[in-house]
Design a protein around this motif. Structure first.
Motif, mmCIF file in Angstrom:
data_model
loop_
_atom_site.group_PDB
_atom_site.id
_atom_site.type_symbol
_atom_site.label_atom_id
_atom_site.label_comp_id
_atom_site.label_asym_id
_atom_site.label_seq_id
_atom_site.Cartn_x
_atom_site.Cartn_y
_atom_site.Cartn_z
ATOM 1 N N ARG A 1 0.832 -1.212 0.000
ATOM 2 C CA ARG A 1 0.000 0.000 0.000
ATOM 3 C C ARG A 1 0.861 1.255 0.000
ATOM 4 N NH1 ARG A 1 -2.912 -2.775 4.066
ATOM 5 N NH2 ARG A 1 -2.316 -1.296 5.694
ATOM 6 N N LEU A 2 1.954 1.223 0.769
ATOM 7 C CA LEU A 2 2.735 2.455 0.861
ATOM 8 C C LEU A 2 3.439 2.777 -0.447
ATOM 9 C CD1 LEU A 2 6.113 2.036 1.426
ATOM 10 C CD2 LEU A 2 5.195 1.119 3.524
ATOM 11 N N THR B 1 -8.583 7.709 -2.896
ATOM 12 C CA THR B 1 -7.560 6.753 -2.476
ATOM 13 C C THR B 1 -6.510 7.436 -1.601
ATOM 14 O OG1 THR B 1 -7.876 5.784 -4.629
ATOM 15 C CG2 THR B 1 -6.021 4.984 -3.358
ATOM 16 N N LEU B 2 -6.156 8.639 -2.011
ATOM 17 C CA LEU B 2 -5.146 9.359 -1.249
ATOM 18 C C LEU B 2 -5.638 9.674 0.164
ATOM 19 C CD1 LEU B 2 -2.440 10.753 -1.187
ATOM 20 C CD2 LEU B 2 -3.512 12.785 -2.129
ATOM 21 N N ASP C 1 -4.834 5.486 6.763
ATOM 22 C CA ASP C 1 -4.561 4.044 6.799
ATOM 23 C C ASP C 1 -4.280 3.613 8.230
ATOM 24 O OD1 ASP C 1 -3.637 1.920 4.453
ATOM 25 O OD2 ASP C 1 -2.800 1.483 6.418
ATOM 26 N N LYS C 2 -4.601 2.320 8.521
ATOM 27 C CA LYS C 2 -4.345 1.904 9.902
ATOM 28 C C LYS C 2 -2.872 1.622 10.156
ATOM 29 C CE LYS C 2 -5.788 -2.982 9.353
ATOM 30 N NZ LYS C 2 -4.566 -3.485 8.818
ATOM 31 N N TYR D 1 2.936 7.479 7.089
ATOM 32 C CA TYR D 1 4.245 8.124 7.038
ATOM 33 C C TYR D 1 4.606 8.457 5.590
ATOM 34 C CZ TYR D 1 9.298 8.616 7.106
ATOM 35 O OH TYR D 1 10.564 9.081 6.930
ATOM 36 N N MET D 2 4.333 7.504 4.717
ATOM 37 C CA MET D 2 4.650 7.707 3.299
ATOM 38 C C MET D 2 3.880 8.888 2.745
ATOM 39 S SD MET D 2 6.732 6.247 1.441
ATOM 40 C CE MET D 2 7.202 5.599 -0.124
ATOM 41 N N VAL D 3 2.597 8.990 3.120
ATOM 42 C CA VAL D 3 1.792 10.117 2.650
ATOM 43 C C VAL D 3 2.413 11.423 3.143
ATOM 44 C CG1 VAL D 3 -0.472 11.218 2.715
ATOM 45 C CG2 VAL D 3 -0.309 8.737 2.609
ATOM 46 N N ALA D 4 2.780 11.447 4.429
ATOM 47 C CA ALA D 4 3.371 12.661 5.000
ATOM 48 C C ALA D 4 4.668 12.997 4.280
ATOM 49 C CB ALA D 4 3.617 12.475 6.492
#
Lengths: 512, 592
Positions: free
Chosen positions: A144-145, A170-171, A177-178, A184-187
């Motif tokens: 997912r990440l 999705t974003l 995400d749990k 973290y990846m999004v951040a």
């Protein structure tokens, strides 16, 4: 890049194909890298005849290593083959995205963005976006990440309304995400995501997501988001920016400044000053200054250091006078920190700080500190302090040097500790070119010469080394009258090293 | 199927093992190759008794549980006091109560009253399920599985190491799970649930499915050894009871291993997973399926290359030896695999490889031995010559193993010529005196084995050395001439000191020919000359061999921690207090 010559590329294909199937990850990655370059060398026809079959073979391989390698080869050949072959390639890529082994899905997810750029718009929407959705909902967080990364490339090639429809949900889901790794990846990718979505969508949709990352339960995520505060805010559309920062971002930022985790605080301290130009003078005075003052008093030295190192941004907006009262205690404390790396960091910042506060403030408050570092017990600090002096003299001029710095430095020549006497020589070394011929001849040279009879050999051979370095500053007469006799005396020294450096110096100054 | 000539020299194999565990656990961990159980994973790391215990700030894992909003729990009546027809309802109510999550990290003292209600309920549930019969009615299954999932399935926090930059599984104390007072009871309950005589896998398989197993496997990365210990037992039970999940579990474990070996090199639960696999391999039916052979060659062997091998090596070696006992024909690919992954610079790892190799040789068939002996003894010749004395020492202990020596004796013609140069050369040149004694022992054994062959090797070796010396002298002569010519050049002063020393010395020192069997350091010609003057005789070897104490009696750890870090007493006691559900995992028979 050489012209495409398939005949010379083909012999490499078979060995690289077999290297692309081995267990060892580094070998496989390199083999794929080479195969990609090889694809460039093929003519379009040969690419279909020789290279595409290889890609298909790899993507249908038994062992997962083979299929992972295949993922990296799609984007390079797709744009240059016929429509029928393209359809086949898309089908193969689809299979890899749904592979049984997470390793293959990870490889596919990490190449999805690249492939998305190569695929036609229509097929991107029909084929790749569904793949993106399924990878973003994978059972493994490690898959997912990686889909988050692909999100950037996909959003970049879509139209505005498509972004909103196909990517944004999705974003948003990924930012909640749990698994903290996905959040973290999004951040971590937030600036890229924001740029890919465009100012309008991001200001409307991303601000809440960003704020929720700033108050994430996991410190790791908060730190990553905190580090993006400035980039995020500066990318907001100018007309509503100030309003949004004040109402939505700043309340979170204020809480982060008191975060229990020091990595979060120092990540924030590294960027938060960047908000000053965005907010303008009044808002900075009202909102940022108090924050900044608390951070200057933070218990963690990295936080204070990060604030001070980013002072120039604030300085431009409100002027350093406003903070100098609070600045000084913070600097003094960092200057005496028990960790030498902290002291080193603040020294390295000293020249630009000096430029901002001006010579008077500096003389009054900071020059004593700078001189104190010259006798620090850690060599790296003494060395940095020496370099710092050079930068200061360059900034404030030779006149200033003569009045404030040189007397203190020359005093070191009479110090009990031989290390400090050596520091004196190092300072002379580095300042002589900045101070100019007259000052050096008049003030520095006599002191250097006086150390010729020092009881410690290390000091004596450093006299030789110093004379060699500063010798070029003097005119020939001075060299012959004052430098040469000293060096010749050192040549008679009982210590071998002293003799060696004396002869080196004489040779270097062409006196021998 | 024990072979008559196979005698394991206990004093050697077991000594290596004992030192890997702390004295208290020695008795619990017998790991001879014939052992029917996989070696249990150690809860604590081996540590010296001398190291200081310091009380650092108590560290606890901050798993982010989804703390429930409404945490006010009402104390329900006891199950045993309830009328029989209401017990099932009350049981479910209590299970639901236990789904409420509390905060143990940011404020350990919060909600104390309700935490106690949950703790008491869990304890009562455990007792109820273990002591009463017929309580596992159908509605209980989904509720129990749900309670377990709610409490345990969570994303593990990032690895933390307050004393260093990165968490090192070989070195650092684990951070313990703060919510353990509740988690322990939840695990305990679930284990009793699975083990209950009333438990019906047919009903449970609707709830304990692939997704459940996947989430369970994710938890194996937990830093808390107590949690991994429970997980291990639970997964082992699930594997035993749910035949439909077996292939899936094996596949997912493989994926975990692939990721560990090829991508992250970081996972806390490898030893536990291997322990489960050890019990599974034990139960494999013969002939082995292709899938299982692939697992050995494509998963277990690559696991040898990971940096943190020491954390799970006993379990890994056990799995490998189990395979070879089942299917001797796999010995050749396994030994070739080990030789392929043989450590080049990591000496402690090399010692582990030597341990494992000896365990494999203990069960090897003579025919298999002949297939691998040449590459194998080439590697052993390198180990014997290792400048790291523990590596050389461990390799030389093979000479105390009667079974290995009987194999060598049967194949002396192939083995002796490979080993002789390495042994002979290091008999004088190795820096460590203990090694000299062990080498003399080994040479003596060889001599007794086949005096004629020994003499031939010795002659051949000397001849080789003489030729080497001649070549060196010749080369020196050539360099001398080069130097003479160079000195005649008028520009010789310009490159001053480079010609100051004679050149030839610099060149001979790196002569590759001198490094027969010793990749690590060459020896000077002078040394060669003195050795050449000597005659090797049996009485002399005898004398030398007695100079050293018999190797078997010395107590020296063959595997030690990289350094002695201070231990956190509270962590140690917390782990030591943990009671294992099983001392050993029982074999899971393959039904096919």
């Amino acid at each position: 890049m050489c012209p495409r010559s398939s005949t010379s590329a083909r012999p490499f294909q078979a060995p690289l194909e077999s290297l692309a199937t081995v267990e060892e990850t580094v070998v496989r990655d390199k083999a794929v890298e080479s195969l990609r370059q090889l694809a460039e060398q093929h003519s379009n026809r040969d690419l279909e005849t020789y290279f595409v079959p290889l890609v298909k073979r790899l993507s249908a391989g038994d062992w997962f290593t083979t299929r992972t390698s295949a993922c990296g080869l799609f984007a390079v050949c797709y744009p240059r083959v016929s429509n029928a072959v393209r359809a086949e390639l898309r089908q193969h890529f689809r299979n890899l995205c749904g592979d049984d082994t997470p390793m293959v899905r990870r490889a596919a997810a990490s190449k999805l963005g690249e492939f998305a750029k190569a695929v036609e718009h229509e097929h991107l929407k029909q084929d790749l976006v569904p793949l993106f959705h399924s990878l973003a909902n994978d059972e493994q967080d490690s898959v997912r990440l990686l889909a988050v990364e692909a999100c950037v490339s996909i959003a970049n090639v879509l139209q505005n309304d498509e972004k909103q429809r196909l990517v944004l949900p999705t974003l948003k889901q990924a930012s909640e995400d749990k698994s903290w790794r996905v959040r973290y990846m999004v951040a971590d990718k937030f600036s890229e995501l924001q740029a890919a979505l465009g100012p309008e969508l991001s200001s409307r949709e991303l601000v809440p997501a960003f704020c929720s990352l700033l108050k994430d339960a996991e410190a790791e995520v908060r730190a990553a988001a905190a580090a993006k505060v400035k980039d995020f805010c500066s990318q907001l559309p100018a007309d509503t920016r100030q309003q949004m920062i004040l109402t939505q971002v700043l309340p979170q930022v204020k809480e982060l400044a008191a975060d229990p985790n020091q990595h979060v605080k120092s990540a924030l301290a590294g960027v938060v000053m960047g908000l000053a130009p965005l907010l303008g003078r009044d808002a900075t005075m009202e909102h940022l200054l108090p924050l900044f003052l608390t951070q200057l008093k933070d218990e963690c030295p990295e936080v204070r250091l990060n604030v001070i190192s980013n002072l120039d941004a604030v300085n431009e907006v409100i002027g350093v006078k406003n903070v100098s009262k609070n600045l000084l205690p913070a600097i003094v404390e960092l200057a005496e920190d028990s960790k030498w790396r902290i002291r080193l960091a603040i020294i390295e910042y000293m020249p630009s700080l000096a430029a901002q506060v001006g010579v008077e403030f500096f003389d009054e408050k900071l020059s004593a500190l700078c001189m104190g570092w010259l006798t620090d017990h850690v060599y790296a600090i003494r060395e940095a302090a020496t370099n710092n002096l050079k930068a200061l003299v360059e900034k404030f001029g030779a006149e200033w040097a003569q009045q404030t710095v040189i007397p203190r430095v020359l005093q070191l020549a009479r110090d009990q500790n031989y290390l400090h006497r050596m520091t004196c020589l190092f300072c002379v070394n580095i300042m002589a070119p900045v101070c100019g011929r007259e000052l050096t001849t008049k003030l520095l040279l006599p002191t250097v010469s006086s150390l010729v009879s020092d009881p410690v050999a290390n000091v004596r051979f450093n006299v030789a080394k110093t004379l060699q370095k500063i010798g070029t500053v003097f005119d020939q007469k001075v060299v012959e009258a004052q430098v040469q006799p000293v060096l010749e005396r050192l040549l008679q020294d009982p210590d071998n090293d002293v003799k060696f450096f004396a002869s080196e110096a004489l040779e270097g100054l062409r006196l021998q | 199927m024990p072979k008559p000539q196979k005698k394991v020299s206990k004093n050697v194999t077991s000594r290596g093992k004992e030192n890997e565990s702390t004295p208290a656990e020695e008795k619990k961990a017998p790991t001879s190759p014939k052992d029917p159980h996989p070696p249990p994973t150690q809860l604590t790391k081996p540590h010296g008794t001398s190291s200081p215990h310091v009380t650092t700030k108590r560290r606890q894992n901050s798993s982010k549980f989804n703390i429930s909003k409404n945490r006010e729990l009402e104390k329900l009546p006891l199950l045993k006091d309830a009328p029989a027809n209401e017990r099932e309802d009350l049981f479910i109510q209590k299970l639901r109560q236990c789904c409420v999550m509390f905060d143990f990290v940011s404020d350990p003292l919060s909600d104390l009253k309700w935490k106690e209600v949950k703790r008491a309920a869990l304890n009562e549930l455990i007792e109820h399920i273990s002591n009463s019969r017929g309580v596992l009615t159908e509605p209980i299954y989904p509720e129990s599985v749900n309670m377990f999932s709610m409490n345990l399935f969570r994303t593990l926090p990032p690895a933390s190491n307050p004393t260093g930059a990165e968490y090192d599984p070989e070195e650092d104390e684990p951070t313990l799970e703060a919510a353990w007072p509740h988690l322990q009871l939840v695990y305990e309950f679930f284990l009793r649930f699975l083990e209950s005589p009333d438990f019906q896998p047919n009903i449970a398989k609707r709830y304990i499915d692939q997704k459940f197993v996947l989430q369970l496997l994710d938890l194996f990365d937990s830093e808390d050894p107590r949690e991994r210990d429970f997980l291990k037992t639970i997964l082992h039970r699930i594997y035993g009871k749910f035949l439909g999940l077996r292939a899936y579990i094996r596949k997912q474990i493989n994926n975990t291993f692939y990721r560990f070996v090829f991508e992250t090199e970081h996972h806390n639960g490898i030893a536990e997973l291997l322990e489960i696999l050890g019990s599974i391999i034990n139960g494999f039916a013969l002939p082995l399926k292709e899938e299982h052979k692939m697992f050995l060659l494509k998963v277990l062997l690559p696991l040898h290359k990971v940096k943190s091998l020491s954390v799970y090596h006993p379990q890994l070696a056990y799995c490998v030896v189990q395979f070879l006992e089942k299917e001797p024909a796999l010995t050749e690919p396994v030994i070739m695999g080990l030789l392929k992954f043989w450590p080049k610079t990591h000496s402690p790892k090399e010692v582990m490889f030597l341990n494992e190799l000896e365990e494999i040789l203990d069960v090897i068939e003579p025919a298999e031995f002949q297939k691998v002996m040449v590459p194998l003894f080439k590697q052993l010749a390198k180990c014997v010559s290792s400048p790291h004395f523990q590596v050389a020492e461990r390799a030389l202990y093979y000479w105390n193993n009667e079974y290995i020596m009987s194999l060598v004796s049967d194949n002396a013609k192939a083995v002796l010529p490979i080993m002789f140069p390495a042994l002979y050369k290091n008999s004088k040149s190795h820096w460590n005196k203990t090694i000299h004694g062990l080498i003399y022992n080994a040479l003596k054994l060889f001599m007794e084995m086949n005096q004629k062959l020994f003499d031939e090797c010795s002659q051949k070796y000397k001849g080789e050395r003489m030729r080497t010396l001649d070549r060196i002298r010749e080369r020196e002569g050539v360099w001398d001439r080069v130097e003479q010519v160079a000195r005649k050049n008028p520009k010789v002063r310009a490159c001053g000191h480079e010609l100051a020393q004679p050149m030839c010395l610099q060149c001979t020192a790196v002569d590759p020919l001198l490094e027969v069997g010793n990749p690590y350091h060459g020896s000077s010609p002078a040394e060669l000359v003195t050795l050449d003057g000597e005659q090797v005789s049996l009485p002399e070897l005898d004398g030398k061999a007695h100079e050293v104490t018999p190797a078997g009696e010395r107590k020296k750890p063959l595997l030690r921690r990289k350094s002695e870090l201070p231990h956190d007493m509270s962590t140690l006691t917390a782990i030591e207090r943990h009671k294992r559900a099983d001392e050993f995992l029982a074999t899971s028979k393959e039904n096919s």
